[in-house]
Design an enzyme around this catalytic site. Sequence first.
Site, mmCIF file in Angstrom:
data_model
loop_
_atom_site.group_PDB
_atom_site.id
_atom_site.type_symbol
_atom_site.label_atom_id
_atom_site.label_comp_id
_atom_site.label_asym_id
_atom_site.label_seq_id
_atom_site.Cartn_x
_atom_site.Cartn_y
_atom_site.Cartn_z
ATOM 1 N N GLY A 53 98.462 75.856 60.555
ATOM 2 C CA GLY A 53 98.430 74.729 61.492
ATOM 3 C C GLY A 53 97.791 75.214 62.765
ATOM 4 O O GLY A 53 96.802 75.929 62.741
ATOM 5 N N GLU A 54 98.396 74.876 63.884
ATOM 6 C CA GLU A 54 97.868 75.300 65.177
ATOM 7 C C GLU A 54 98.940 76.178 65.833
ATOM 8 O O GLU A 54 99.987 75.676 66.248
ATOM 9 C CB GLU A 54 97.561 74.042 65.997
ATOM 10 C CG GLU A 54 96.797 74.300 67.263
ATOM 11 C CD GLU A 54 95.490 75.051 67.028
ATOM 12 O OE1 GLU A 54 94.748 74.707 66.081
ATOM 13 O OE2 GLU A 54 95.219 75.993 67.786
ATOM 14 N N SER A 55 98.668 77.478 65.922
ATOM 15 C CA SER A 55 99.724 78.400 66.363
ATOM 16 C C SER A 55 100.179 78.120 67.793
ATOM 17 O O SER A 55 101.356 78.307 68.119
ATOM 18 C CB SER A 55 99.275 79.847 66.211
ATOM 19 O OG SER A 55 98.055 80.068 66.879
ATOM 20 N N CYS A 82 98.261 82.014 57.935
ATOM 21 C CA CYS A 82 97.298 81.597 58.959
ATOM 22 C C CYS A 82 97.951 81.462 60.341
ATOM 23 O O CYS A 82 98.282 82.476 60.944
ATOM 24 C CB CYS A 82 96.590 80.333 58.493
ATOM 25 S SG CYS A 82 94.977 80.142 59.247
ATOM 26 N N ARG A 109 93.248 85.447 67.027
ATOM 27 C CA ARG A 109 93.078 84.078 66.504
ATOM 28 C C ARG A 109 91.596 83.782 66.264
ATOM 29 O O ARG A 109 90.742 84.345 66.926
ATOM 30 C CB ARG A 109 93.604 83.046 67.505
ATOM 31 C CG ARG A 109 95.084 83.126 67.769
ATOM 32 C CD ARG A 109 95.519 81.999 68.712
ATOM 33 N NE ARG A 109 95.312 80.702 68.099
ATOM 34 C CZ ARG A 109 94.808 79.655 68.728
ATOM 35 N NH1 ARG A 109 94.440 79.725 69.981
ATOM 36 N NH2 ARG A 109 94.657 78.517 68.091
ATOM 37 N N ILE A 137 90.731 79.085 56.790
ATOM 38 C CA ILE A 137 90.419 77.935 57.653
ATOM 39 C C ILE A 137 90.700 78.352 59.104
ATOM 40 O O ILE A 137 91.853 78.566 59.474
ATOM 41 C CB ILE A 137 91.279 76.702 57.291
ATOM 42 C CG1 ILE A 137 91.141 76.367 55.798
ATOM 43 C CG2 ILE A 137 90.889 75.502 58.156
ATOM 44 C CD1 ILE A 137 92.153 75.339 55.283
ATOM 45 N N ARG A 138 89.655 78.472 59.893
ATOM 46 C CA ARG A 138 89.788 78.945 61.283
ATOM 47 C C ARG A 138 90.834 80.076 61.353
ATOM 48 O O ARG A 138 91.821 80.021 62.076
ATOM 49 C CB ARG A 138 90.145 77.786 62.224
ATOM 50 C CG ARG A 138 89.008 76.758 62.334
ATOM 51 C CD ARG A 138 89.242 75.729 63.423
ATOM 52 N NE ARG A 138 90.524 75.068 63.258
ATOM 53 C CZ ARG A 138 91.543 75.169 64.094
ATOM 54 N NH1 ARG A 138 91.447 75.888 65.180
ATOM 55 N NH2 ARG A 138 92.649 74.526 63.854
ATOM 56 N N HIS A 173 95.315 80.870 52.853
ATOM 57 C CA HIS A 173 96.322 79.859 52.502
ATOM 58 C C HIS A 173 96.729 79.912 51.036
ATOM 59 O O HIS A 173 96.277 79.087 50.237
ATOM 60 C CB HIS A 173 95.770 78.465 52.824
ATOM 61 C CG HIS A 173 95.613 78.209 54.278
ATOM 62 N ND1 HIS A 173 96.622 77.705 55.062
ATOM 63 C CD2 HIS A 173 94.568 78.423 55.102
ATOM 64 C CE1 HIS A 173 96.208 77.607 56.308
ATOM 65 N NE2 HIS A 173 94.963 78.038 56.371
ATOM 66 N N GLU A 175 99.210 78.767 49.769
ATOM 67 C CA GLU A 175 99.914 77.519 49.417
ATOM 68 C C GLU A 175 98.945 76.447 48.945
ATOM 69 O O GLU A 175 99.353 75.407 48.444
ATOM 70 C CB GLU A 175 100.738 77.014 50.615
ATOM 71 C CG GLU A 175 99.958 76.415 51.782
ATOM 72 C CD GLU A 175 99.358 77.471 52.739
ATOM 73 O OE1 GLU A 175 99.302 78.663 52.373
ATOM 74 O OE2 GLU A 175 98.938 77.078 53.845
HETATM 75 N N1 GLN Z 1 93.245 78.712 64.155
HETATM 76 C C1 GLN Z 1 94.614 78.362 63.957
HETATM 77 C C2 GLN Z 1 95.514 79.044 64.964
HETATM 78 O O1 GLN Z 1 95.235 80.123 65.393
HETATM 79 C C3 GLN Z 1 95.113 78.699 62.564
HETATM 80 C C4 GLN Z 1 94.414 77.860 61.538
HETATM 81 C C5 GLN Z 1 95.213 77.610 60.309
HETATM 82 O O2 GLN Z 1 96.430 77.790 60.295
HETATM 83 N N2 GLN Z 1 94.555 77.123 59.291
HETATM 84 O O3 GLN Z 1 96.501 78.483 65.306
#
Ligand code: GLN
Length: 192
Positions: A53-55, A82, A109, A137-138, A173, A175
Site C-alpha cells: 500500500g502506501e507506507s 512492499c 522507498r 510495484i513502486r 507481492h 499475495e
Molecule cells: N511505494 C510504496 C511505499 O513505499 C509501496 C508500494 C507498494 O506497497 N506496492 O509506501
Amino acid sequence: MGVKVGVLALQGDVAEHIAAFRDALSDRPGSSVVPLRKAADLAGLDALAIPGGESTTISRLIVKNGLYEALREFEGGVFATCAGMVLTADRVDDTRVRPLGLIPMRVERNAFGRQVDSREALLEVKGLAEPFRAVFIRAPVATEVGPGVEVLARIPEGIVAARSGRHMAFAFHPELGGDLRLHRMFLQGLEV
Ligand code: GLN
C-alpha cells in the site's frame, strides 16, 4: 493445530492478503484469517501480515489508531510485503514513516526510480526449488541488513526478500499471482 493470522487492515491490498492466507491455510483445520484494526485484535494471533500500500499512510494510521507500541511488541511472526517491508524495518529513508523496528535493516522507498512503476521478474529465492515470479510495484529495497537477518533474494538494486527469526519481508507481492510457496515457507517457520 490451526493457525490464526491477522492482516493489518488500515490501507493497502488487505483483501488479497486475506485471500492468499486463507488459501495457504485451507488444509489446516481450525485456522482463521482476520482483519486487524486495533491493538485488542492482536490477542491470540500467531502471525500478522502487513500489506502493500502506501507506507507513509499506513504508518500515520498505525500511530493514529494507537497500534504503534502493540505492533512493536507483537511476538508472533510477521509477513510483510512492499509497504509492509518499509514498516518492519528499523531504518527508512523517509521521515514520514515511523518504522516498527521488527527487522534490523535499512530500507529505501521507491528504490527503482520514479519512471519504473512496476516490473515482473523471475527471482531465485533461497529455499525454493524453482524461481518465483515476483511482481514489484513502486517497490522498496533493503540496502543493509543487521545481524541475524538472512537474505533470501537480491537483485542489482538491493535485497528484495529477507527473513529474521519468524519474520519475513518482501519488496514484491507474494499475495498476488496465486503462488503460495512463500506463504507456506513462512507458516512452516512459525512452528520452530
Ligand atoms: N511505494 C510504496 C511505499 O513505499 C509501496 C508500494 C507498494 O506497497 N506496492 O509506501
